[in-house]
Design an enzyme around this catalytic site. Sequence first.
Site, PDB file in Angstrom:
ATOM      1  N   ARG A  46       0.856  -1.199   0.000  1.00 31.29           N
ATOM      2  CA  ARG A  46       0.000   0.000   0.000  1.00 31.29           C
ATOM      3  C   ARG A  46       0.885   1.240   0.000  1.00 31.29           C
ATOM      4  O   ARG A  46       0.609   2.216  -0.688  1.00 31.29           O
ATOM      5  CB  ARG A  46      -0.946   0.001   1.215  1.00 31.29           C
ATOM      6  N   TYR A  98     -16.116  17.641 -15.192  1.00 24.90           N
ATOM      7  CA  TYR A  98     -16.414  16.214 -15.325  1.00 24.90           C
ATOM      8  C   TYR A  98     -17.458  15.861 -14.256  1.00 24.90           C
ATOM      9  O   TYR A  98     -17.320  16.268 -13.098  1.00 24.90           O
ATOM     10  CB  TYR A  98     -15.123  15.415 -15.120  1.00 24.90           C
ATOM     11  N   ASP A 170      -6.892  19.309 -13.926  1.00 24.05           N
ATOM     12  CA  ASP A 170      -7.248  17.967 -14.419  1.00 24.05           C
ATOM     13  C   ASP A 170      -6.812  17.923 -15.880  1.00 24.05           C
ATOM     14  O   ASP A 170      -7.423  18.554 -16.742  1.00 24.05           O
ATOM     15  CB  ASP A 170      -8.762  17.760 -14.269  1.00 24.05           C
ATOM     16  N   LYS A 195      -7.941   7.064 -19.403  1.00 21.91           N
ATOM     17  CA  LYS A 195      -8.250   7.596 -20.721  1.00 21.91           C
ATOM     18  C   LYS A 195      -7.009   7.547 -21.623  1.00 21.91           C
ATOM     19  O   LYS A 195      -6.553   6.474 -21.938  1.00 21.91           O
ATOM     20  CB  LYS A 195      -8.829   9.010 -20.585  1.00 21.91           C
TER      21      LYS A 195
HETATM   22  C1  LIG Z   1     -12.784   9.924 -16.416  1.00 25.23           C
HETATM   23  C2  LIG Z   1     -12.457  11.243 -15.846  1.00 25.23           C
HETATM   24  C3  LIG Z   1     -12.252  11.425 -14.466  1.00 25.23           C
HETATM   25  C4  LIG Z   1     -12.449  10.293 -13.461  1.00 25.23           C
HETATM   26  O1  LIG Z   1     -11.501   9.271 -13.632  1.00 25.23           O
HETATM   27  P1  LIG Z   1     -11.796   7.707 -13.363  1.00 25.23           P
HETATM   28  O2  LIG Z   1     -10.513   7.067 -13.777  1.00 25.23           O
HETATM   29  O3  LIG Z   1     -12.968   7.330 -14.185  1.00 25.23           O
HETATM   30  O4  LIG Z   1     -12.073   7.576 -11.906  1.00 25.23           O
HETATM   31  C5  LIG Z   1     -11.918  12.691 -14.012  1.00 25.23           C
HETATM   32  N1  LIG Z   1     -11.779  13.731 -14.865  1.00 25.23           N
HETATM   33  C6  LIG Z   1     -11.976  13.593 -16.201  1.00 25.23           C
HETATM   34  C7  LIG Z   1     -11.825  14.793 -17.083  1.00 25.23           C
HETATM   35  C8  LIG Z   1     -12.319  12.353 -16.733  1.00 25.23           C
HETATM   36  O5  LIG Z   1     -12.526  12.234 -18.054  1.00 25.23           O
END
Ligand SMILES: *Cc1c(COP(=O)(O)O)cnc(C)c1O
Length: 379
Positions: A46, A98, A170, A195
């Site tokens: 962890r 998001y 982000d 992504k």
């Molecule tokens: C998908 C996404 C998230 C969340 O991420 P997860 O891996 O699905 O928990 C946060 N911000 C953006 C812009 C995203 O596309």
Amino acid sequence: MKFGTKAIHAGVFPDPSTGAIMTPIYQTSTYVQAAPGEHKGYEYSRTQNPTRHQLQNNIAALENARHGFCFSSGMGAIDTLVKLLSPGDEVIATNDLYGGTYRIFTKVFEKYGIRFHFAGMEDASAVQSFVNERTRMIWVETPTNPTLKINDIAAISAIAKQCGALLAVDNTFASPYLQTPMDLGADVVMHSLTKYMAGHSDVVMGALVCNDDKLAEDIAFLQNSCGAVPGPQDCFLVLRGIKTLHLRMQRHSENGAAVARFLNEHPAVSKVYWPGLPDHPNHDVARRQMRDFGGMLSFSLKGDRIEDAMRVLSATKVFSLAESLGGVESLLGHPASMTHAAIPREERLKSGVTDGLIRLSVGVEDVEDLIGDLEQALI
Ligand SMILES: *Cc1c(COP(=O)(O)O)cnc(C)c1O
């Protein structure tokens, strides 16, 4: 080192025991100690794991940051970061966030006494009007989802510095190939590695990077205390995905440009949202802060009728109807009934999420096939 070389080599090294060029999957929870406290930097997985360690260093290098941390999802990364704050602290966030970020802010953290303000940040000065002595963090998304608005990271960073707030960006939609917020004044960069970074729609993971040593210490403490860490197999998959990040992003951007131009000329389409189009309202800022414009785009159909959108969604053969984005395969979705269904219609119309809006995650297939698919679906 330049970007493509870093994607392949930064932070990773051949396995010291065998010379294996690929980072091994250290599938272990614990590590043998010669005597209590006498170990090679690893005690319990962890806290730290060698596969995760190499991935964290690789991502930090790509974002031009010194410290990297991986989490079991993007939401796990956001959850950990907001836990740096205390009751009474305030956050100013981009207004078309998001959905999951909006949900954790308003449905989880407001309950703990943290206050969130949502600002349209395309004009950075809008942020200033929410600043007060309790402002601790400014949360920026750019490009935004699904209307691909562009926020000026450097301009917002100037406001964050003036009020002593942490600037968190982000960077999921852009990836460090298209933009590196740390170079524009961000204190923390967050990723959904799910992504573009992993890039193959086969893993869920998140990350935070930062430069400041004290901030890194605080994030490491929370990562270990709260425990939303990824497993070593998933870390291996993301390390493997990142090795082609630059190649994929080049192709995503080329295909994105071709699809945007095709849709822009199409008689059934009323508007195309893609930051690379010269008539995009913040095209100048996009040119300044991004290296290219990527493969995320949205378009609205003339008349904005939901039944027309549904017909297009069910007619494509190469584009698959699905949530998520950033994989090698092309996806399409209907924000009004999928990602943005929880937002009241009046609210979503204000931010351009109309009934006829379709979002594309343009993949890396041959672009002739992608355009052909849209052409037959738009009839
Ligand atoms: C998908 C996404 C998230 C969340 O991420 P997860 O891996 O699905 O928990 C946060 N911000 C953006 C812009 C995203 O596309």
